[in-house]
Design a protein around this motif. Structure first.
Motif, PDB file in Angstrom:
ATOM      1  N   GLU A   1       0.856  -1.177   0.000  1.00 44.91           N
ATOM      2  CA  GLU A   1       0.000   0.000   0.000  1.00 44.91           C
ATOM      3  C   GLU A   1       0.890   1.224   0.000  1.00 44.91           C
ATOM      4  O   GLU A   1       2.107   1.145   0.156  1.00 44.91           O
ATOM      5  CB  GLU A   1      -0.884   0.003   1.251  1.00 44.91           C
TER       6      GLU A   1
ATOM      7  N   ARG B   1      -0.054  -5.454   1.305  1.00 47.21           N
ATOM      8  CA  ARG B   1      -1.511  -5.608   1.177  1.00 47.21           C
ATOM      9  C   ARG B   1      -1.918  -7.009   1.574  1.00 47.21           C
ATOM     10  O   ARG B   1      -1.242  -7.974   1.253  1.00 47.21           O
ATOM     11  CB  ARG B   1      -1.955  -5.378  -0.254  1.00 47.21           C
ATOM     12  N   ARG B   2      -3.038  -7.077   2.270  1.00 50.14           N
ATOM     13  CA  ARG B   2      -3.598  -8.383   2.620  1.00 50.14           C
ATOM     14  C   ARG B   2      -4.439  -8.868   1.443  1.00 50.14           C
ATOM     15  O   ARG B   2      -5.141  -8.073   0.818  1.00 50.14           O
ATOM     16  CB  ARG B   2      -4.495  -8.282   3.840  1.00 50.14           C
ATOM     17  N   PRO B   3      -4.393 -10.154   1.163  1.00 47.81           N
ATOM     18  CA  PRO B   3      -5.266 -10.646   0.089  1.00 47.81           C
ATOM     19  C   PRO B   3      -6.719 -10.492   0.493  1.00 47.81           C
ATOM     20  O   PRO B   3      -7.073 -10.682   1.656  1.00 47.81           O
ATOM     21  CB  PRO B   3      -4.895 -12.118  -0.051  1.00 47.81           C
ATOM     22  N   ARG B   4      -7.561 -10.110  -0.458  1.00 48.72           N
ATOM     23  CA  ARG B   4      -8.982  -9.935  -0.162  1.00 48.72           C
ATOM     24  C   ARG B   4      -9.654 -11.285   0.007  1.00 48.72           C
ATOM     25  O   ARG B   4      -9.338 -12.235  -0.692  1.00 48.72           O
ATOM     26  CB  ARG B   4      -9.676  -9.196  -1.287  1.00 48.72           C
ATOM     27  N   ALA B   5     -10.580 -11.328   0.951  1.00 48.14           N
ATOM     28  CA  ALA B   5     -11.360 -12.550   1.156  1.00 48.14           C
ATOM     29  C   ALA B   5     -12.304 -12.714  -0.030  1.00 48.14           C
ATOM     30  O   ALA B   5     -12.765 -11.735  -0.619  1.00 48.14           O
ATOM     31  CB  ALA B   5     -12.149 -12.453   2.456  1.00 48.14           C
ATOM     32  N   ARG B   6     -12.588 -13.948  -0.367  1.00 45.00           N
ATOM     33  CA  ARG B   6     -13.509 -14.217  -1.460  1.00 45.00           C
ATOM     34  C   ARG B   6     -14.892 -13.714  -1.090  1.00 45.00           C
ATOM     35  O   ARG B   6     -15.381 -13.957   0.005  1.00 45.00           O
ATOM     36  CB  ARG B   6     -13.567 -15.731  -1.716  1.00 45.00           C
ATOM     37  N   ARG B   7     -15.520 -13.008  -1.981  1.00 43.55           N
ATOM     38  CA  ARG B   7     -16.868 -12.503  -1.736  1.00 43.55           C
ATOM     39  C   ARG B   7     -17.867 -13.612  -2.044  1.00 43.55           C
ATOM     40  O   ARG B   7     -17.766 -14.285  -3.054  1.00 43.55           O
ATOM     41  CB  ARG B   7     -17.127 -11.294  -2.623  1.00 43.55           C
TER      42      ARG B   7
END
Length: 73
Positions: free
Chosen positions: A4, A10-16
């Motif tokens: 960032e 950056r943290r990987p985004r959780a699957r929506r």
């Protein structure tokens, strides 16, 4: 790993989840219930990583649709 602007990784985004996916998971948990259960029981069966209020919201929506019944104790 990307960073960032602050220099932090950056943290990987959780699957929506897909639309209605969480409702299906809640209904599946309720089908396995030995009888009437509370929100904490459902949350635990879903892995416990969801907020308590999220599970209440899903149960409230299912109640409005007539998919579940509520028994106040």
């Amino acid at each position: 790993m990307e960073q960032e602007e602050t220099g932090q990784p950056r943290r990987p985004r959780a699957r929506r989840r897909g639309q209605g996916e969480l409702e299906v998971q809640v209904l599946s948990a309720l089908c396995e219930a030995p009888g009437p259960v509370d929100t904490a029981w459902v949350r635990e069966r879903l892995g416990g990583d969801l907020a308590y209020t999220t599970v209440i919201t899903i149960l409230t929506r299912l109640l409005a649709k007539g998919a579940v019944v509520r028994e106040r104790v």
